[in-house]
Design a protein around this motif. Sequence first.
Motif, PDB file in Angstrom:
ATOM      1  N   TYR A  54      43.002  40.074  46.594  1.00 54.00           N
ATOM      2  CA  TYR A  54      43.486  40.172  45.212  1.00 54.00           C
ATOM      3  C   TYR A  54      44.952  40.575  45.273  1.00 54.00           C
ATOM      4  CZ  TYR A  54      41.626  44.811  46.455  1.00 54.00           C
ATOM      5  OH  TYR A  54      41.312  45.980  47.117  1.00 54.00           O
ATOM      6  N   ASP A  55      45.622  40.607  44.133  1.00 58.46           N
ATOM      7  CA  ASP A  55      47.060  40.924  44.074  1.00 58.46           C
ATOM      8  C   ASP A  55      47.916  39.913  44.830  1.00 58.46           C
ATOM      9  OD1 ASP A  55      46.522  43.127  42.541  1.00 58.46           O
ATOM     10  OD2 ASP A  55      46.749  44.586  44.151  1.00 58.46           O
TER      11      ASP A  55
ATOM     12  N   PHE B   1      49.283  37.277  43.393  1.00 59.00           N
ATOM     13  CA  PHE B   1      50.367  36.950  42.470  1.00 59.00           C
ATOM     14  C   PHE B   1      50.336  37.931  41.301  1.00 59.00           C
ATOM     15  CE2 PHE B   1      48.785  32.934  44.339  1.00 59.00           C
ATOM     16  CZ  PHE B   1      49.901  32.619  45.123  1.00 59.00           C
ATOM     17  N   GLY B   2      51.525  38.222  40.754  1.00 55.03           N
ATOM     18  CA  GLY B   2      51.601  39.157  39.643  1.00 55.03           C
ATOM     19  C   GLY B   2      52.985  39.176  39.051  1.00 55.03           C
TER      20      GLY B   2
ATOM     21  N   HIS C 240      45.693  36.144  40.158  1.00 58.62           N
ATOM     22  CA  HIS C 240      46.015  37.127  41.201  1.00 58.62           C
ATOM     23  C   HIS C 240      44.955  37.167  42.288  1.00 58.62           C
ATOM     24  CE1 HIS C 240      43.298  40.654  40.692  1.00 58.62           C
ATOM     25  NE2 HIS C 240      43.241  40.316  39.420  1.00 58.62           N
ATOM     26  N   SER C 241      43.806  36.524  42.084  1.00 52.92           N
ATOM     27  CA  SER C 241      42.745  36.553  43.090  1.00 52.92           C
ATOM     28  C   SER C 241      42.129  35.171  43.274  1.00 52.92           C
ATOM     29  CB  SER C 241      41.672  37.561  42.683  1.00 52.92           C
ATOM     30  OG  SER C 241      40.703  37.718  43.695  1.00 52.92           O
TER      31      SER C 241
ATOM     32  N   ARG D 221      45.948  40.800  36.063  1.00 53.17           N
ATOM     33  CA  ARG D 221      47.414  40.877  36.103  1.00 53.17           C
ATOM     34  C   ARG D 221      47.972  39.839  35.143  1.00 53.17           C
ATOM     35  NH1 ARG D 221      49.752  44.288  39.353  1.00 53.17           N
ATOM     36  NH2 ARG D 221      48.594  45.200  41.092  1.00 53.17           N
TER      37      ARG D 221
END
Length: 613
Positions: free
Chosen positions: A455-456, A458-459, A470-471, A512
Amino acid sequence: MRFRPTPRVRHRLIAGLTTLVLPFAALVGLSTPAAAAEATATYAKTQDWGSGFEGKWTVKNTGTTSISSWTVEWDFPAGTKVTSAWDATVTNSGDHWTAKNLGWNGTLAPGASVSFGFNGSGSGSPANCKLNGASCDGGPTVPGDNPPSAPGTPTASDITDTSVKLSWSAATDDKGIKNYDVLRDGSVVATVTGTTYTNTGLTAGTDYSYSVQARDTGNQTGPVSGARAVRTTGGVVDPPGPAGKTSLGYFVEWGVYGRNYHVKNLVSSGSASKITHINYAFANVKNGQCTMDDSFAAIDKAYTADQSVDGVADTWDQPLRGNFNQLRKLKAKYPHIKILYSVGGWTYSGGFGQAAQNPAAFAESCYKLVEDPRWADVFDGIDIDWEYPNACGLTCDSSGPAAFKNLMSALRTKFGPNNLVTAAITADATAGGKIDAADYGGAAASVDWYNVMTYDFFGAWAKNGPTAPHSPLTPYAGIPQDGFTSSQAIAKLKAKGVPASKLLLGIGFYGRGWTGVTQAAPGGTATGPAAGTYEAGIEDYKVLKTKCPANGTVAGTAYAHCGSDWWSYDTPATIASKMTWAKNQGLGGAFFWEFSGDTANGELVSAIRSGLG
């Protein structure tokens, strides 16, 4: 890839107490010792947060007549001082300190005791103790003798539905042992003169924790022994987690503040019966050592009956409170749950580089923290969240590709085969990226599993976009960066020799998002991060499901366009598809960050449990 708020103030909050005294120059006169009365005063440092500490004095009437007042005196070395106090009036003349009873706690009947505490600065310990002008060990003139040593960790035998026999090796003392207090779940249940005790009247099929504390002839108590976990026979065992699969959630230490999320929420949401493991986050890494972060939240915060897992309120004098005590109660209620102490995280990973210079010393410090006798029964192992070995996160590390493997090997050696040793690791599968920067394949031999932080990816740190989930589970046309997907991370780790059964798929219980977005589909431009409850660009699932309901899916992850905001997050439906994928890949299960992002009825935890089968 996880963010946390600024640590809260960790000083003890005092309610209903009358004294908050800074150092004074005047010395209060001493009380006259009560005739024919004997008493002791013993000291303990109950907390230490580096720049300061919390101390506690306990005055006990060991004589046969009542004491009408008490005064404790001691000397601190230069640089150590009391900064605030409760349940006594504390004053000083230079480095000589005096504490007098308040109006309501001066009278002590034979056998009675009273405690007062203080916050202090510096690192010294008290010396030259006097109680009512006499020795603090109850003698006429000689300064206090040494307290007894800790007894051996008790062993358990003859366990039945309702009883258990405990035995322990004797403590030692320079003037002799008087008796032993037997503690069950942190509270004294018996005082005995020998080194055995049979506890009866227990509940069938229930978990208990026992430890022992010695008392010398001067009535001083020594340190508590190690804890022994005991489960009585019989009873109905709570249902285990998903068959053959791990379902793990992070419980964040700071969640008890602004988020108002407590261990009891795991029960009220129904989540406790649907998970197998909890990672308690986070311990810090300072000077190459594992250290507790927020001691108030972890071991001191008092819970009322309605806030407590078992409906029993904390008392002011019990040896362990806070999250750790609530987790102990949770394990008693749900004995299938295992708990790991997680170390590091995004904010606290900067210390791992120094730790990697002496892995054995680091492992020793972590073992002492996790296996501290006061809470050893709470934890079943350790989780390392180093973001990132030989790569950059909040800070950059240059300890070399072997550092992570060496660190995990040292932890396994120290914690042994009967404790869990795990790690949260990067999911960056780009060529030459973070997975390539460390020897995750070699370190896999030392770990029970990896929590792959899928996860994380993209943000809104890329404030102008493009918008992206984001995941993402798999690649898709237009993805901003190849290699930033769950499937690619898992495939790369397998290729490096990590068994699939040692990989857990990560799920974020949050979304996100960006604002200033006009395009509903992924790939749109933005003007900045969308507003969030605690931080711009991030929001809990429990908020997003109604604030900005999902209206599309890309790469196995939901997304939503509402007004000018664009969010991506996992829903029960996308979690179900990800769990099916994880099972088809032969993964060991799934984990998530973190409990408080879920709904009050734990619908995301339920989706993971149902999806893993």
